[in-house]
Design a protein around this motif. Structure first.
Motif, PDB file in Angstrom:
ATOM      1  N   GLY A  18       0.751  -1.273   0.601  1.00  0.00           N
ATOM      2  CA  GLY A  18      -0.012  -0.175   0.243  1.00  0.00           C
ATOM      3  C   GLY A  18       0.867   1.679  -0.370  1.00  0.00           C
ATOM      4  O   GLY A  18       2.253   1.332  -0.165  1.00  0.00           O
ATOM      5  N   ASN A  36      -5.750   0.061  -0.198  1.00  0.00           N
ATOM      6  CA  ASN A  36      -7.096  -0.446  -0.637  1.00  0.00           C
ATOM      7  C   ASN A  36      -7.472   1.699  -1.116  1.00  0.00           C
ATOM      8  O   ASN A  36      -7.948   1.689  -1.693  1.00  0.00           O
ATOM      9  CB  ASN A  36      -7.775   0.334   1.472  1.00  0.00           C
ATOM     10  CG  ASN A  36      -7.715  -0.698   1.869  1.00  0.00           C
ATOM     11  OD1 ASN A  36      -8.046  -2.268   1.839  1.00  0.00           O
ATOM     12  ND2 ASN A  36      -7.303  -1.451   3.006  1.00  0.00           N
ATOM     13  N   ASN A  80      -9.292   0.595  -4.627  1.00  0.00           N
ATOM     14  CA  ASN A  80     -10.622   0.507  -4.730  1.00  0.00           C
ATOM     15  C   ASN A  80     -11.564   1.481  -4.358  1.00  0.00           C
ATOM     16  O   ASN A  80     -12.430   1.841  -4.283  1.00  0.00           O
ATOM     17  CB  ASN A  80     -11.066  -0.469  -3.501  1.00  0.00           C
ATOM     18  CG  ASN A  80     -10.730  -1.804  -4.140  1.00  0.00           C
ATOM     19  OD1 ASN A  80     -10.166  -2.234  -4.181  1.00  0.00           O
ATOM     20  ND2 ASN A  80     -10.290  -2.778  -2.601  1.00  0.00           N
ATOM     21  N   THR A  81     -10.720   2.904  -4.183  1.00  0.00           N
ATOM     22  CA  THR A  81     -10.922   4.502  -3.859  1.00  0.00           C
ATOM     23  C   THR A  81     -11.192   4.764  -5.143  1.00  0.00           C
ATOM     24  O   THR A  81     -10.491   5.454  -5.890  1.00  0.00           O
ATOM     25  CB  THR A  81     -10.415   4.602  -2.874  1.00  0.00           C
ATOM     26  OG1 THR A  81      -9.831   4.368  -1.607  1.00  0.00           O
ATOM     27  CG2 THR A  81     -11.240   6.335  -2.596  1.00  0.00           C
ATOM     28  N   LYS A 109      -7.790  -4.299   5.951  1.00  0.00           N
ATOM     29  CA  LYS A 109      -8.775  -5.637   5.370  1.00  0.00           C
ATOM     30  C   LYS A 109     -10.557  -4.982   6.139  1.00  0.00           C
ATOM     31  O   LYS A 109     -10.592  -4.580   7.100  1.00  0.00           O
ATOM     32  CB  LYS A 109      -8.682  -6.677   5.964  1.00  0.00           C
ATOM     33  CG  LYS A 109      -9.340  -7.686   6.710  1.00  0.00           C
ATOM     34  CD  LYS A 109      -8.608  -9.420   6.224  1.00  0.00           C
ATOM     35  CE  LYS A 109      -8.956 -10.048   8.034  1.00  0.00           C
ATOM     36  NZ  LYS A 109      -8.640 -10.931   8.385  1.00  0.00           N
ATOM     37  N   PRO A 110     -11.037  -5.045   5.086  1.00  0.00           N
ATOM     38  CA  PRO A 110     -12.571  -4.903   5.187  1.00  0.00           C
ATOM     39  C   PRO A 110     -13.197  -5.720   6.810  1.00  0.00           C
ATOM     40  O   PRO A 110     -13.691  -6.556   6.535  1.00  0.00           O
ATOM     41  CB  PRO A 110     -13.750  -4.589   3.983  1.00  0.00           C
ATOM     42  CG  PRO A 110     -12.647  -4.669   3.128  1.00  0.00           C
ATOM     43  CD  PRO A 110     -10.942  -5.533   3.291  1.00  0.00           C
ATOM     44  N   TRP A 136     -17.203  -4.936  -1.329  1.00  0.00           N
ATOM     45  CA  TRP A 136     -16.540  -3.835  -0.719  1.00  0.00           C
ATOM     46  C   TRP A 136     -15.867  -3.274  -1.700  1.00  0.00           C
ATOM     47  O   TRP A 136     -15.314  -2.252  -0.841  1.00  0.00           O
ATOM     48  CB  TRP A 136     -15.825  -4.765  -0.008  1.00  0.00           C
ATOM     49  CG  TRP A 136     -16.585  -5.075   1.435  1.00  0.00           C
ATOM     50  CD1 TRP A 136     -16.652  -5.056   2.909  1.00  0.00           C
ATOM     51  CD2 TRP A 136     -17.002  -6.851   1.744  1.00  0.00           C
ATOM     52  NE1 TRP A 136     -17.495  -6.530   3.522  1.00  0.00           N
ATOM     53  CE2 TRP A 136     -17.884  -7.376   2.752  1.00  0.00           C
ATOM     54  CE3 TRP A 136     -17.412  -7.785   0.224  1.00  0.00           C
ATOM     55  CZ2 TRP A 136     -18.557  -8.398   2.843  1.00  0.00           C
ATOM     56  CZ3 TRP A 136     -17.844  -9.028   0.534  1.00  0.00           C
ATOM     57  CH2 TRP A 136     -18.082  -8.756   1.713  1.00  0.00           C
ATOM     58  N   CYS A 137     -16.099  -3.019  -2.645  1.00  0.00           N
ATOM     59  CA  CYS A 137     -15.562  -2.049  -3.526  1.00  0.00           C
ATOM     60  C   CYS A 137     -16.245  -1.687  -4.681  1.00  0.00           C
ATOM     61  O   CYS A 137     -16.892  -2.878  -5.406  1.00  0.00           O
ATOM     62  CB  CYS A 137     -13.813  -2.677  -4.412  1.00  0.00           C
ATOM     63  SG  CYS A 137     -13.138  -2.072  -5.789  1.00  0.00           S
ATOM     64  N   SER A 156     -15.432   6.411   3.396  1.00  0.00           N
ATOM     65  CA  SER A 156     -15.450   5.472   2.290  1.00  0.00           C
ATOM     66  C   SER A 156     -16.992   5.447   2.023  1.00  0.00           C
ATOM     67  O   SER A 156     -17.087   5.366   0.674  1.00  0.00           O
ATOM     68  CB  SER A 156     -14.694   3.976   3.310  1.00  0.00           C
ATOM     69  OG  SER A 156     -13.445   4.131   3.609  1.00  0.00           O
ATOM     70  N   TYR A 168     -19.563  -0.687   4.125  1.00  0.00           N
ATOM     71  CA  TYR A 168     -18.226   0.434   4.312  1.00  0.00           C
ATOM     72  C   TYR A 168     -18.177   0.336   5.776  1.00  0.00           C
ATOM     73  O   TYR A 168     -18.981   1.544   6.219  1.00  0.00           O
ATOM     74  CB  TYR A 168     -17.930   1.217   3.531  1.00  0.00           C
ATOM     75  CG  TYR A 168     -18.047   1.055   2.405  1.00  0.00           C
ATOM     76  CD1 TYR A 168     -16.720   0.540   1.445  1.00  0.00           C
ATOM     77  CD2 TYR A 168     -19.164   1.295   1.319  1.00  0.00           C
ATOM     78  CE1 TYR A 168     -16.121   0.458   0.159  1.00  0.00           C
ATOM     79  CE2 TYR A 168     -19.049   0.625   0.179  1.00  0.00           C
ATOM     80  CZ  TYR A 168     -17.731   0.602  -0.185  1.00  0.00           C
ATOM     81  OH  TYR A 168     -17.551   0.224  -1.970  1.00  0.00           O
ATOM     82  N   LEU A 226     -12.639  -1.456   9.343  1.00  0.00           N
ATOM     83  CA  LEU A 226     -11.244  -2.105   8.768  1.00  0.00           C
ATOM     84  C   LEU A 226     -10.639  -2.921  10.159  1.00  0.00           C
ATOM     85  O   LEU A 226     -10.718  -2.178  10.828  1.00  0.00           O
ATOM     86  CB  LEU A 226     -10.615  -1.214   8.053  1.00  0.00           C
ATOM     87  CG  LEU A 226     -10.635  -0.663   6.421  1.00  0.00           C
ATOM     88  CD1 LEU A 226      -9.845   0.322   6.889  1.00  0.00           C
ATOM     89  CD2 LEU A 226     -11.586  -1.653   5.839  1.00  0.00           C
TER      90      LEU A 226
END
Length: 307
Positions: free
Chosen positions: A12, A40, A43-44, A114-115, A133-134, A155, A236, A239
């Motif tokens: 990351g 992460n 996925n944003t 992680k979520p 989750w994305c 998020s 969301y 995490l």
């Protein structure tokens, strides 16, 4: 067994930054991650507070960071880390794939989070097949359909703004209220196809072979359960740290995070941590990058003392 100066677990923003600083310090550096580099942020949809980039897509920023890491000379491999052994003057990183083992003088743990899941009925049945989750990864398949987002933080609101532009109707279920940046919350509430359900709990998911909806109820049980029909759900709700592979090191706190000092050093000599995995106040791209730079600087200094 190939020997490295520094091995970084997690690609990351913290790990990628650490890899750049480590490689530029003439350290033989290996970066490991089981998923695509970027963590992460991949996925944003939009990152608007990383200074110098303006508003940028998370995947685009991840690519830029990874390219710089590669240009700096850091090696990268797709690996799932299972354990880290501390042998004093060297560490061994053990991976799932082919029982691969790597030796290094120093290790930087930047595995992130992680979520979190809701752990309610039918969640496991529809995970990856109706529940995601994305939004960036899976939102397009729900174009013109009805979707539910569960959560009210940054998020949830950021991804809801993206989803609202492509779905027919968007219901947002949150156990408090929208708690993200006020301007983003106002923008979301003003969208005509968005409805917010505050102070609700999720009782479970509906459907047999396919997801059909979400059942909710007021948190205080002041009203009856209500079903929200939908074709897709995005969760969301926070995490959790990715730190199971660190358990044998004895460096985790009660919540599974890694306490570090101002040098990003853990309680194990030669082992550092950076980014969201650390016990810290603010988890942002900017703070992760700062952590990574500090960890790499001090890991490189440690390697020089051991050589």
């Amino acid at each position: 067994m190939e020997k490295y100066d520094i091995i970084i677990v997690g690609a990351g923003p913290a790990g990628l930054t650490a890899s750049v600083y480590a490689a530029r310090a003439n350290m033989k550096t290996l970066l490991l991650d089981k998923l695509a580099p970027g963590g992460n942020i991949v996925n944003t949809n939009e990152i608007a507070n990383y200074v110098g980039t303006g508003v940028i897509n998370g995947a685009e920023l991840a690519i830029k960071m990874f390219e710089q890491s590669q240009e700096s000379g850091a090696a990268f491999d797709y690996r799932t880390v299972l354990d880290i052994e501390d042998h004093g003057d060297h560490k061994t990183v053990i991976c799932e794939e082919d029982d691969a083992r790597y030796d290094a003088t120093s290790v930087i743990i930047a595995s992130g989070m992680k979520p979190r899941r809701l752990r309610v009925p039918q969640e496991d049945n529809f995970a990856g097949a109706g529940i995601s989750w994305c939004a960036i990864c899976d939102g397009a398949q729900y174009a013109g359909q009805d979707v539910v987002v569960i959560g009210g933080g940054n998020s949830a609101v950021e991804e809801s703004l993206y989803l609202a532009g492509i779905v027919n109707k968007l219901d947002i279920v949150t156990d408090f209220d929208l708690t993200a940046d006020p301007s983003a919350c106002d923008k979301l509430r003003a969208m005509p196809n968005v409805r917010v359900h505050p102070y609700q709990k999720v009782l479970g998911f509906l459907g047999d072979a396919t997801l059909a909806g979400v059942r909710i109820q007021p948190k205080d049980d002041s009203g009856p359960a209500v079903d929200i029909p939908c074709q897709g759900v995005f969760e969301y709700v926070g995490l959790t740290p990715i730190s199971d592979f660190c358990k044998n090191l004895g460096i985790l706190n009660e919540r599974g995070f890694i306490p570090v000092d101002a040098f990003m050093a853990t309680s194990r000599k030669g082992i550092y941590a950076a980014g969201d995995i650390t016990a810290k106040q603010l988890r942002q791209v900017a703070t992760a990058c700062g952590d990574g730079a500090i960890a790499a600087h001090n890991a490189a200094a440690y390697v020089d003392t051991v050589r």
